[in-house]
Design an enzyme around this catalytic site. Structure first.
Site, PDB file in Angstrom:
ATOM      1  N   TYR A  42       0.513  -1.453  -0.307  1.00  0.00           N
ATOM      2  CA  TYR A  42       0.572  -0.197   0.613  1.00  0.00           C
ATOM      3  C   TYR A  42       0.553   1.162   0.175  1.00  0.00           C
ATOM      4  O   TYR A  42       0.718   2.225  -0.738  1.00  0.00           O
ATOM      5  CB  TYR A  42      -0.867   0.420   1.357  1.00  0.00           C
ATOM      6  CG  TYR A  42      -2.279  -0.924   1.156  1.00  0.00           C
ATOM      7  CD1 TYR A  42      -2.247  -2.510   0.411  1.00  0.00           C
ATOM      8  CD2 TYR A  42      -3.199  -0.764   1.633  1.00  0.00           C
ATOM      9  CE1 TYR A  42      -2.794  -3.101  -0.190  1.00  0.00           C
ATOM     10  CE2 TYR A  42      -4.263  -1.716   2.114  1.00  0.00           C
ATOM     11  CZ  TYR A  42      -4.078  -3.066   1.595  1.00  0.00           C
ATOM     12  OH  TYR A  42      -5.040  -3.853   1.053  1.00  0.00           O
ATOM     13  N   LYS A  72       2.578 -15.390   3.287  1.00  0.00           N
ATOM     14  CA  LYS A  72       2.985 -15.960   1.796  1.00  0.00           C
ATOM     15  C   LYS A  72       4.278 -16.191   0.833  1.00  0.00           C
ATOM     16  O   LYS A  72       4.134 -16.076  -0.022  1.00  0.00           O
ATOM     17  CB  LYS A  72       1.957 -14.819   0.297  1.00  0.00           C
ATOM     18  CG  LYS A  72       1.489 -15.252  -0.587  1.00  0.00           C
ATOM     19  CD  LYS A  72       0.357 -16.881  -0.510  1.00  0.00           C
ATOM     20  CE  LYS A  72       0.284 -17.319  -2.152  1.00  0.00           C
ATOM     21  NZ  LYS A  72      -0.201 -18.772  -2.036  1.00  0.00           N
ATOM     22  N   ASP A 120      -4.269 -17.513   1.731  1.00  0.00           N
ATOM     23  CA  ASP A 120      -5.481 -18.900   1.221  1.00  0.00           C
ATOM     24  C   ASP A 120      -5.684 -19.490   2.528  1.00  0.00           C
ATOM     25  O   ASP A 120      -7.402 -19.408   2.622  1.00  0.00           O
ATOM     26  CB  ASP A 120      -4.749 -19.065  -0.241  1.00  0.00           C
ATOM     27  CG  ASP A 120      -3.269 -19.918   0.096  1.00  0.00           C
ATOM     28  OD1 ASP A 120      -2.489 -19.617   0.717  1.00  0.00           O
ATOM     29  OD2 ASP A 120      -3.085 -20.435  -1.089  1.00  0.00           O
ATOM     30  N   ASP A 126      -5.853  -6.909   5.461  1.00  0.00           N
ATOM     31  CA  ASP A 126      -7.199  -5.158   5.479  1.00  0.00           C
ATOM     32  C   ASP A 126      -8.489  -6.998   4.781  1.00  0.00           C
ATOM     33  O   ASP A 126      -9.227  -6.158   5.485  1.00  0.00           O
ATOM     34  CB  ASP A 126      -6.678  -4.548   3.894  1.00  0.00           C
ATOM     35  CG  ASP A 126      -7.880  -3.894   3.880  1.00  0.00           C
ATOM     36  OD1 ASP A 126      -8.769  -3.114   4.676  1.00  0.00           O
ATOM     37  OD2 ASP A 126      -7.461  -3.136   2.314  1.00  0.00           O
ATOM     38  N   ASP A 182     -12.111  -7.917   7.665  1.00  0.00           N
ATOM     39  CA  ASP A 182     -12.531  -7.546   7.273  1.00  0.00           C
ATOM     40  C   ASP A 182     -13.803  -8.651   6.853  1.00  0.00           C
ATOM     41  O   ASP A 182     -15.440  -8.665   7.547  1.00  0.00           O
ATOM     42  CB  ASP A 182     -13.180  -6.576   5.578  1.00  0.00           C
ATOM     43  CG  ASP A 182     -13.311  -5.265   6.012  1.00  0.00           C
ATOM     44  OD1 ASP A 182     -13.026  -4.651   6.758  1.00  0.00           O
ATOM     45  OD2 ASP A 182     -13.605  -4.774   4.526  1.00  0.00           O
TER      46      ASP A 182
END
Ligand code: NAD
Length: 356
Positions: free
Chosen positions: A135, A190, A222, A246, A250
């Site tokens: 980001y 990851k 994942d 992020d 959620d």
């Protein structure tokens, strides 16, 4: 202990009023001072994060934040939009660790989209690194591809990067939070594909040496997404990078089915923090007296635990919230047959009463 109170826009002032009511009922000596932020900051001083508001937030021991935003500000240039206030506070105060508990009180198990037996009693904490990762990494932009199969074509690109000290400090937050809870930390990465996250995994493993009492597990993002909806109660504390956090936070929030119930904290290196509900300013219900104030009240409890070193007062508030739910009181967003519907102010008053 000085608390900056930043109510903001929409339902912000209504829900903050209830949290302040609860804080005042604890019998502690808090100095509380309010300032406008977001759209209210723009209206009062021409900027979503006025200088005086930033000064107050900088000087305070903790910040209790409502929510910002309203469609009426959508035509303003980006730098003046209400949401810029949150980014400005994070940046200026060095708030790098975002803590989001996802708790599903057994009384609200019916609100989740998952089967009650999968989520009832859920109590996990997701810690998201907030200031690094893809980001913020540079270079980024749109350019003519310099090489590869699409050489010469326009391409968009970003840079994923994490410095060692950034990973170490968020790993410490993760281990310390796990130590105060179930003593299990899952680091989500990851590492099988990304160099940045192989490095992340190595550093977290190294920091683990300082926390032999906490069990560490590494999990690919994942798989973590799958486990969050398959068996979310298996987790205790999850720590991960900005982008994975992020998305996962959620998803975890929605497991509980009730956005009006979820608090959050953003901490700096000294545990000073900004505390806010996970939801937005809900302009559609602002001023109607029906917003759920519990996420904000629970954010105040997190503030007492993490920034003001009053864990026993945090537990008092959390127990009072459990009691009002057990007594069947519900705001409109969590109301179901057989429970008693109450407004924002009555819910705040009920929590105050339940403090005992
Ligand atoms: P939202 O979270 O404000 O609302 C989504 C839905 O949930 C709405 O139907 C709303 O009525 C309901 N809701 C939210 N909080 C509730 C509560 N406490 N009690 C009962 N119902 C509640 O998200 P949105 O509609 O996408 O955004 C509205 C505004 O909030 C936008 O301007 C957005 O930018 C802003 N926003 C601010 C923050 C923040 O301040 N941290 C976060 C997210 C969105």
């Amino acid at each position: 202990m000085k608390i900056a109170i930043l109510p903001g826009d929409g339902i912000g002032p209504e829900i903050i009023e209830q949290a302040v009511k609860v804080l005042n009922a604890l019998g502690e000596k808090f100095e509380m001072e309010s300032a406008p932020v977001g759209g209210a900051g723009y209206v009062a001083h021409g900027h979503p994060l006025p200088d005086a508001t930033l000064k107050l937030a900088t000087e305070a021991d903790a910040i209790l934040f409502g929510a910002v935003g309203d469609w009426k500000y959508d035509t303003l240039e980006r730098a003046l939009r209400p949401e810029q206030a949150i980014l400005g506070l994070r940046k200026n105060l060095g708030l790098f660790a975002n803590l989001r508990p996802a708790i599903l009180y057994p009384e609200l198990a019916g609100a989740s989209t998952l089967k009650p037996e999968v989520v009832s009693g859920l109590d996990i904490l997701i810690i998201r690194e907030l200031t690094g990762d893809i980001y913020f990494g540079k270079p980024r932009g749109v350019r003519i591809a310099p090489d590869g199969p699409f050489e010469g074509e326009r391409e968009g690109f970003d840079t994923m990067r994490y410095a060692e000290s950034e990973i170490r400090r968020i790993a410490h937050v993760g281990f310390q939070a796990a130590r105060k809870r179930g003593k299990r930390l899952t680091s989500v990465d990851k590492a099988n594909v990304l160099e940045t996250f192989q490095f992340w995994k190595d550093i977290v493993t190294d920091v683990h040496k300082e926390y032999p009492d906490v069990a560490l597990e590494h999990m690919y993002v994942d798989n973590a997404a799958m486990q969050l909806v398959r068996a979310p109660k298996k987790f205790d504390v999850i720590v991960t990078g900005n982008m994975f956090g992020d998305i996962l936070s959620d998803a975890a929030a929605m497991l509980t089915g009730s956005i009006g119930m979820l608090p959050s904290a953003s901490l700096d290196a000294n545990n000073k923090g900004l505390y806010e509900p996970s939801h937005g300013s809900a302009p559609d219900i602002a001023g109607k007296g029906i917003a759920n104030p519990l996420a904000t009240i629970l954010s105040a409890a997190m503030m007492l635990r993490y920034s003001l070193n009053l864990p026993e007062q945090a537990v008092r508030i959390e127990s009072a919230v459990k009691k009002v739910l057990a007594d069947g009181l519900r705001t409109a967003d969590i109301h179901e047959a057989g429970t008693t519907r109450v407004g924002t102010s009555d819910m705040g008053a009920a929590v105050v009463k339940a403090l005992g």
